[in-house]
Design a protein around this motif. Structure first.
Motif, PDB file in Angstrom:
ATOM      1  N   HIS A  74      29.902  23.777  22.289  1.00  0.00           N
ATOM      2  CA  HIS A  74      29.709  24.807  21.275  1.00  0.00           C
ATOM      3  C   HIS A  74      28.672  25.861  21.671  1.00  0.00           C
ATOM      4  O   HIS A  74      28.603  26.908  21.046  1.00  0.00           O
ATOM      5  CB  HIS A  74      29.357  24.177  19.923  1.00  0.00           C
ATOM      6  CG  HIS A  74      30.544  23.567  19.249  1.00  0.00           C
ATOM      7  ND1 HIS A  74      31.572  24.348  18.737  1.00  0.00           N
ATOM      8  CD2 HIS A  74      30.902  22.286  19.027  1.00  0.00           C
ATOM      9  CE1 HIS A  74      32.496  23.546  18.229  1.00  0.00           C
ATOM     10  NE2 HIS A  74      32.122  22.292  18.393  1.00  0.00           N
TER      11      HIS A  74
ATOM     12  N   THR B 121      30.267  22.077   6.498  1.00  0.00           N
ATOM     13  CA  THR B 121      31.690  21.966   6.859  1.00  0.00           C
ATOM     14  C   THR B 121      32.557  22.612   5.782  1.00  0.00           C
ATOM     15  O   THR B 121      33.503  23.336   6.107  1.00  0.00           O
ATOM     16  CB  THR B 121      32.077  20.492   7.037  1.00  0.00           C
ATOM     17  OG1 THR B 121      31.184  19.906   7.973  1.00  0.00           O
ATOM     18  CG2 THR B 121      33.497  20.345   7.541  1.00  0.00           C
TER      19      THR B 121
ATOM     20  N   ASN C  96      30.889  25.120  11.445  1.00  0.00           N
ATOM     21  CA  ASN C  96      30.838  23.890  12.229  1.00  0.00           C
ATOM     22  C   ASN C  96      29.380  23.458  12.412  1.00  0.00           C
ATOM     23  O   ASN C  96      28.582  24.211  12.978  1.00  0.00           O
ATOM     24  CB  ASN C  96      31.496  24.139  13.588  1.00  0.00           C
ATOM     25  CG  ASN C  96      31.658  22.867  14.381  1.00  0.00           C
ATOM     26  OD1 ASN C  96      30.728  22.081  14.491  1.00  0.00           O
ATOM     27  ND2 ASN C  96      32.846  22.670  14.922  1.00  0.00           N
TER      28      ASN C  96
ATOM     29  N   LYS D  59      28.005  23.777  15.912  1.00  0.00           N
ATOM     30  CA  LYS D  59      27.758  25.160  16.331  1.00  0.00           C
ATOM     31  C   LYS D  59      26.502  25.718  15.661  1.00  0.00           C
ATOM     32  O   LYS D  59      25.738  26.448  16.265  1.00  0.00           O
ATOM     33  CB  LYS D  59      28.982  26.001  15.940  1.00  0.00           C
ATOM     34  CG  LYS D  59      29.163  27.233  16.789  1.00  0.00           C
ATOM     35  CD  LYS D  59      30.425  27.954  16.399  1.00  0.00           C
ATOM     36  CE  LYS D  59      31.666  27.303  16.939  1.00  0.00           C
ATOM     37  NZ  LYS D  59      31.691  27.210  18.390  1.00  0.00           N
TER      38      LYS D  59
ATOM     39  N   ASN E  13      41.790  21.685  15.078  1.00  0.00           N
ATOM     40  CA  ASN E  13      40.509  22.206  14.570  1.00  0.00           C
ATOM     41  C   ASN E  13      40.660  23.559  13.894  1.00  0.00           C
ATOM     42  O   ASN E  13      40.065  23.824  12.848  1.00  0.00           O
ATOM     43  CB  ASN E  13      39.484  22.303  15.707  1.00  0.00           C
ATOM     44  CG  ASN E  13      38.989  20.931  16.113  1.00  0.00           C
ATOM     45  OD1 ASN E  13      39.118  19.974  15.348  1.00  0.00           O
ATOM     46  ND2 ASN E  13      38.440  20.835  17.308  1.00  0.00           N
TER      47      ASN E  13
ATOM     48  N   GLU F 271      39.909  24.435  10.006  1.00  0.00           N
ATOM     49  CA  GLU F 271      38.955  25.462   9.558  1.00  0.00           C
ATOM     50  C   GLU F 271      39.636  26.442   8.623  1.00  0.00           C
ATOM     51  O   GLU F 271      39.063  26.892   7.625  1.00  0.00           O
ATOM     52  CB  GLU F 271      38.347  26.178  10.761  1.00  0.00           C
ATOM     53  CG  GLU F 271      37.223  25.361  11.400  1.00  0.00           C
ATOM     54  CD  GLU F 271      36.508  26.101  12.511  1.00  0.00           C
ATOM     55  OE1 GLU F 271      36.585  27.333  12.546  1.00  0.00           O
ATOM     56  OE2 GLU F 271      35.866  25.423  13.348  1.00  0.00           O
TER      57      GLU F 271
END
Lengths: 258, 259
Positions: free
Chosen positions: A31, A131, A136, A139, B76, B80
């Motif tokens: 990340h 989240t 993230n 990150k 992912n 998201e």
């Protein structure tokens, strides 16, 4: 319980922990290189890790340099080698004591703070909230800390090197009767680029370890205040031990066979 | 896919932690644009169920459909994208204590949707106004607020991005009855204004009656009753009757060691 079963369980737990750290490291590093990049957080972390650690690391380096000059002078005096004080102080500080003591001091100050902050976020569901807000946690929380610590520690250690050498210089010239010009000349004559570079590479590795352990143990924290306390202790202990282990391997990498 | 009658569907969800079975074949449907409240005692799997839908916990087996799409097959990027549909009010508010109140409310807009800070702040102030908090609160840190105010800020954060689905995890826990009713009213008005689908979990029956179109009861990891909120008092289910009347005697046995 069967002693062999206990040994087996401990060994399996150890392997599990290594696996978890490896996966955590992979995600954290990945990340760093993937957008979005949180520059504001990176700068804030560099201030916290680097700038605000300057007093404690500077004082550590100053007194270490002073003690080193004194001890070497006394020890070297036994075989009339007092003139080696300047060279041994500068080599000792730049190669070993600057990065290692600086790393350990920052581990105590920063790894604990990271583990406590992230651990509290974990037990109060703030990480889950990240989240759900399309952010993230790796990150946002881990990547900036890993990068900031890896970049900050070398700068911090470079300053510590200068302060440590200065500490030795002060004791040597004001207490041990060395000539200031000769002491500085001996310091610079014996110092090689590799001595400083190896110390800075160590510092970068130690910075990465400190942030990794702080973040990892914070993320693993469970329960309430007790869980956060345990995470904080584990972060400092594991970071300190890993710094000493990594120190050996980086030293061997640079200086084995020389 | 978005014309399915149910916004969220959980099919035969199983989840265990070690030997402890938490969800044991749970089935649930949340109708589009409606408010479903799941009631149940502590430790019956309510929070785990919510976290499974959000992808914070992965079920051992079963299927979770969001707008007809199987969320357990999301990569992912898809996850998201799906999370952008959600807002969530956490039990303990889960406000970020390193950020100011307005930054908390605007967080999803700035970090999740790359909105400029100035524009996001305007929206945050508007949402804070919707939950009855003035601009003077916006510059405070969460630690300076009372529990009720923190809940309101958390509600403002949950609705800031105008999500299609909002989850409420014990929205009135820890609040006095009047503040709890204020929060319930705010939830009802905010959700109506957005037209969102909501899934709430609570053991506060006053809250459930106020905000629910439908009520479901979870017990030992399964939904044991499901129906319109108006029928909860005449469900004919002994477990539901015991729970809504708060009786110690009944089919639900508390694991309490007697002296």
């Amino acid at each position: 319980m069967n002693p062999l079963a206990i040994i087996g369980r401990v060994f399996l737990d150890f392997l599990t922990a290594i696996g978890r750290v490896a996966v955590f490291t992979f995600h954290g590093v990945r990340h760093i290189f993937m957008p979005p990049f949180y520059l504001r957080l990176l700068v804030r972390q560099m201030m916290t890790i680097g700038y605000f650690s300057l007093p404690v690391v500077g004082l550590t380096a100053l007194f270490t340099g002073m003690v080193l000059a004194l001890q070497i002078f006394i020890g070297a005096g036994r075989f009339n080698a007092e003139s080696a004080v300047a060279s041994i102080v500068v080599l000792g500080i730049t190669r070993e004591l600057g990065p290692v003591l600086g790393g350990l001091m920052v581990a105590g100050r920063v790894a604990s703070a990271m583990a406590a902050e992230i651990g509290t976020m974990r037990v109060t569901e703030q990480i889950d909230a990240l989240t759900t807000l399309s952010t993230n946690p790796f990150k946002y929380l881990v990547a900036p800390r890993l990068l900031a610590a890896t970049l900050s520690l070398p700068v911090l250690v470079l300053v510590a090197d200068i302060i440590g050498v200065m500490g030795g210089y002060l004791i040597a010239t004001h207490k041990l009767g060395f000539n200031a010009g000769t002491y500085m000349k001996n310091t610079l004559d014996f110092l090689q680029t590799l001595d400083v570079v190896s110390g800075l590479v160590k510092a970068a590795v130690f910075g990465f370890i400190i942030a990794l352990m702080g973040c990892y143990h914070g993320f693993q924290s469970r329960g309430g205040a007790q869980g956060v306390g345990k995470a904080t202790t584990d972060a400092v202990v594991s970071a300190s031990i890993l710094i000493l282990v990594a120190n050996y391997f980086v030293t061997e990498l640079f200086f084995a066979g020389k | 896919m978005s014309d399915t009658p149910n916004k969220i569907v959980l099919k035969d969800i199983h989840k265990r932690f070690g030997r402890k079975v938490v969800l044991d074949g749970l089935n649930l449907e949340v109708p589009r644009g409606k408010s479903l409240v799941v009631i149940g005692g502590s430790g019956t799997g309510k929070s785990v169920m919510l976290k499974c839908v959000l992808g914070l916990i992965r079920p051992d087996s079963g299927q979770i459909l969001i707008d007809g799409q199987d969320s357990m097959k999301f990569d992912n990027g898809e996850r998201e994208e799906a999370l952008r549909k959600f807002g969530m009010l956490f039990q303990g508010s889960a406000l970020f204590d390193s950020l100011k109140v307005w930054e908390n409310v605007a967080f999803g807009l700035i970090q999740g949707r790359n909105m400029p800070r100035g524009e996001a702040k305007e929206i945050a102030l508007e949402k804070l106004g919707q939950v009855g908090l003035g601009p003077e609160v916006a510059e405070l840190s969460p630690a300076e607020l009372s529990g009720g105010m923190q809940k309101r800020v958390a509600l403002a954060r949950a609705i800031a991005a105008e999500p299609e689905i909002i989850f409420f995890d014990e929205p009135t826990t820890g609040l006095d009855p009047i503040m709890a009713d204020v929060i319930n009213d705010l939830i009802v008005s905010c959700v109506r204004k957005l037209g969102a689908t909501t899934l709430s979990i609570t053991h506060d029956m006053a809250s459930a009656r106020k905000i629910a179109d439908y009520i479901a009861m979870i017990y030992k990891g399964k939904i044991i009753w499901h129906g319109p909120a108006s029928q909860v008092d005449t469900s004919g289910n002994d477990y539901v009757d015991q729970f809504i009347h708060g009786r110690a005697e009944g089919p639900i046995k508390m694991e309490v060691l007697k002296p």
